[in-house]
Design a protein around this motif. Structure first.
Motif, PDB file in Angstrom:
ATOM      1  N   THR A  40      17.415  29.592 -29.902  1.00 29.28           N
ATOM      2  CA  THR A  40      17.471  28.907 -31.192  1.00 29.28           C
ATOM      3  C   THR A  40      18.773  28.112 -31.321  1.00 29.28           C
ATOM      4  N   ILE A  41      18.632  26.957 -31.936  1.00 25.54           N
ATOM      5  CA  ILE A  41      19.797  26.123 -32.229  1.00 25.54           C
ATOM      6  C   ILE A  41      19.703  25.685 -33.694  1.00 25.54           C
ATOM      7  N   GLN A  42      20.846  25.406 -34.285  1.00 27.93           N
ATOM      8  CA  GLN A  42      20.889  24.950 -35.672  1.00 27.93           C
ATOM      9  C   GLN A  42      20.590  23.454 -35.704  1.00 27.93           C
ATOM     10  N   ALA A  43      19.376  23.095 -36.166  1.00 26.71           N
ATOM     11  CA  ALA A  43      18.963  21.694 -36.225  1.00 26.71           C
ATOM     12  C   ALA A  43      19.078  21.127 -37.636  1.00 26.71           C
ATOM     13  N   GLY A  44      19.064  21.998 -38.636  1.00 23.04           N
ATOM     14  CA  GLY A  44      19.160  21.560 -40.021  1.00 23.04           C
ATOM     15  C   GLY A  44      20.462  20.820 -40.272  1.00 23.04           C
ATOM     16  N   GLY A  45      20.371  19.649 -40.873  1.00 19.41           N
ATOM     17  CA  GLY A  45      21.548  18.848 -41.166  1.00 19.41           C
ATOM     18  C   GLY A  45      21.906  17.839 -40.091  1.00 19.41           C
ATOM     19  N   LEU A  46      21.217  17.897 -38.943  1.00 11.53           N
ATOM     20  CA  LEU A  46      21.511  16.968 -37.847  1.00 11.53           C
ATOM     21  C   LEU A  46      20.634  15.728 -37.936  1.00 11.53           C
ATOM     22  N   ARG A  47      21.165  14.618 -37.458  1.00 11.85           N
ATOM     23  CA  ARG A  47      20.345  13.424 -37.239  1.00 11.85           C
ATOM     24  C   ARG A  47      19.611  13.619 -35.919  1.00 11.85           C
ATOM     25  N   LEU A  48      18.583  12.826 -35.692  1.00  4.37           N
ATOM     26  CA  LEU A  48      17.778  12.960 -34.481  1.00  4.37           C
ATOM     27  C   LEU A  48      18.615  12.782 -33.217  1.00  4.37           C
ATOM     28  N   MET A  49      19.507  11.796 -33.221  1.00  2.00           N
ATOM     29  CA  MET A  49      20.361  11.554 -32.042  1.00  2.00           C
ATOM     30  C   MET A  49      21.304  12.730 -31.796  1.00  2.00           C
ATOM     31  N   GLU A  50      21.774  13.354 -32.861  1.00  2.00           N
ATOM     32  CA  GLU A  50      22.655  14.519 -32.707  1.00  2.00           C
ATOM     33  C   GLU A  50      21.887  15.709 -32.134  1.00  2.00           C
ATOM     34  N   LEU A  51      20.613  15.847 -32.546  1.00  2.00           N
ATOM     35  CA  LEU A  51      19.778  16.913 -31.993  1.00  2.00           C
ATOM     36  C   LEU A  51      19.563  16.708 -30.498  1.00  2.00           C
ATOM     37  N   GLU A  52      19.265  15.481 -30.092  1.00  2.00           N
ATOM     38  CA  GLU A  52      19.076  15.180 -28.668  1.00  2.00           C
ATOM     39  C   GLU A  52      20.331  15.520 -27.876  1.00  2.00           C
ATOM     40  N   ALA A  53      21.489  15.157 -28.397  1.00  2.00           N
ATOM     41  CA  ALA A  53      22.752  15.438 -27.703  1.00  2.00           C
ATOM     42  C   ALA A  53      23.003  16.944 -27.596  1.00  2.00           C
ATOM     43  N   LEU A  54      22.687  17.686 -28.662  1.00  2.45           N
ATOM     44  CA  LEU A  54      22.892  19.133 -28.657  1.00  2.45           C
ATOM     45  C   LEU A  54      21.980  19.815 -27.641  1.00  2.45           C
ATOM     46  N   ILE A  55      20.723  19.404 -27.582  1.00  2.00           N
ATOM     47  CA  ILE A  55      19.788  19.983 -26.613  1.00  2.00           C
ATOM     48  C   ILE A  55      20.202  19.612 -25.192  1.00  2.00           C
ATOM     49  N   THR A  56      20.610  18.368 -24.976  1.00  2.00           N
ATOM     50  CA  THR A  56      21.067  17.921 -23.652  1.00  2.00           C
ATOM     51  C   THR A  56      22.256  18.756 -23.186  1.00  2.00           C
ATOM     52  N   LYS A  57      23.204  18.966 -24.084  1.00  2.00           N
ATOM     53  CA  LYS A  57      24.403  19.752 -23.741  1.00  2.00           C
ATOM     54  C   LYS A  57      24.031  21.200 -23.414  1.00  2.00           C
ATOM     55  N   ALA A  58      23.109  21.788 -24.195  1.00  2.00           N
ATOM     56  CA  ALA A  58      22.701  23.170 -23.949  1.00  2.00           C
ATOM     57  C   ALA A  58      21.981  23.304 -22.606  1.00  2.00           C
ATOM     58  N   LEU A  59      21.115  22.336 -22.290  1.00  2.00           N
ATOM     59  CA  LEU A  59      20.398  22.398 -21.010  1.00  2.00           C
ATOM     60  C   LEU A  59      21.321  22.124 -19.824  1.00  2.00           C
ATOM     61  N   ALA A  60      22.320  21.283 -20.015  1.00  2.00           N
ATOM     62  CA  ALA A  60      23.256  20.964 -18.931  1.00  2.00           C
ATOM     63  C   ALA A  60      24.220  22.122 -18.659  1.00  2.00           C
ATOM     64  N   GLY A  61      24.323  23.019 -19.593  1.00  2.00           N
ATOM     65  CA  GLY A  61      25.237  24.158 -19.425  1.00  2.00           C
ATOM     66  C   GLY A  61      24.677  25.237 -18.528  1.00  2.00           C
ATOM     67  N   GLY A  62      24.267  24.915 -17.326  1.00  2.00           N
ATOM     68  CA  GLY A  62      23.830  25.907 -16.360  1.00  2.00           C
ATOM     69  C   GLY A  62      22.335  25.962 -16.111  1.00  2.00           C
ATOM     70  N   TYR A  63      21.546  25.160 -16.824  1.00  2.00           N
ATOM     71  CA  TYR A  63      20.098  25.214 -16.631  1.00  2.00           C
ATOM     72  C   TYR A  63      19.572  24.049 -15.807  1.00  2.00           C
ATOM     73  N   LEU A  64      19.936  22.809 -16.163  1.00  2.00           N
ATOM     74  CA  LEU A  64      19.424  21.628 -15.477  1.00  2.00           C
ATOM     75  C   LEU A  64      20.576  20.702 -15.101  1.00  2.00           C
ATOM     76  N   LYS A  65      20.375  19.970 -14.008  1.00  2.00           N
ATOM     77  CA  LYS A  65      21.327  18.921 -13.645  1.00  2.00           C
ATOM     78  C   LYS A  65      20.887  17.649 -14.348  1.00  2.00           C
ATOM     79  N   ASN A  66      21.775  17.027 -15.079  1.00  2.00           N
ATOM     80  CA  ASN A  66      21.528  15.742 -15.737  1.00  2.00           C
ATOM     81  C   ASN A  66      20.216  15.711 -16.534  1.00  2.00           C
ATOM     82  N   PRO A  67      20.059  16.590 -17.546  1.00  2.00           N
ATOM     83  CA  PRO A  67      18.825  16.567 -18.330  1.00  2.00           C
ATOM     84  C   PRO A  67      18.742  15.314 -19.209  1.00  2.00           C
TER      85      PRO A  67
END
Length: 186
Positions: free
Chosen positions: A74-101
């Motif tokens: 789970t991530i806190q999406a409330g209050g975020l713009r769509l672009m901020e949500l994309e960046a947050l998910i990208t950062k979470a996936l890049a943190g040890g799960y995927l290369k260059n998501p």
């Protein structure tokens, strides 16, 4: 005795004075574009992770503003713009799960708006992009005979604070708005 000519001559003056003194305590509704829209409870988003169908899908934002995603939780999406949500998910996936998501997100359905007061069918209604207050009143069955037509009050988030603002029939409706149609006195 006031003649018709004198009434017509005084009309512009009374309109100007009415606007000047009547607008002093009113706060106009700020024009907020849907591009500046902040996600909240009740919104449904589609998240697409390129070349990762197991991580992609349609997700609801729960009542606390949380978004539950596969792999990252789970991530806190409330209050975020769509672009901020994309960046947050990208950062979470890049943190040890995927290369260059590569992540994209779109809003599938917006949270509803609500209308009550002097309308025939008060309640919650699905938001449609580009909607105006007059459209909301029509969806709610129109004004009742006791309604103060053309003057609406809308409660919406402005800079993170719930604020009640005065609106007209042409004011844009935003997802999550609470619209009140007041009663007329005469």
């Amino acid at each position: 005795m006031i003649t018709r000519r004198r009434c017509l001559a005084l009309l512009p003056v009374s309109l100007i004075l009415g606007k000047a003194f009547g607008a002093a305590g009113q706060t106009p509704v700020p024009e907020v574009g849907i591009g500046e829209y902040r996600l909240g409870p009740g919104d449904k988003v589609r998240v697409h992770v390129f070349n990762e169908p197991d991580l992609s899908g349609d997700f609801d934002i729960d009542g606390t503003g949380q978004l539950a995603l596969p792999l990252i939780g789970t991530i806190q999406a409330g209050g975020l713009r769509l672009m901020e949500l994309e960046a947050l998910i990208t950062k979470a996936l890049a943190g040890g799960y995927l290369k260059n998501p590569r992540v994209t997100a779109v809003i599938l359905t917006y949270r509803p708006f609500y209308i009550y007061g002097e309308v025939r069918l008060p309640g919650g209604y699905a938001y449609v992009n580009g909607m105006r207050m007059v459209n909301a009143v029509v969806l709610a069955g129109g004004y009742t005979p006791r309604a103060r037509q053309g003057r609406l009050l809308v409660t919406r988030l402005v800079n993170g604070q719930k604020t009640e603002l005065e609106a007209t029939d042409d004011t844009p409706v935003l997802p999550g708005d609470i619209i009140r149609v007041p009663e007329r006195f005469f």
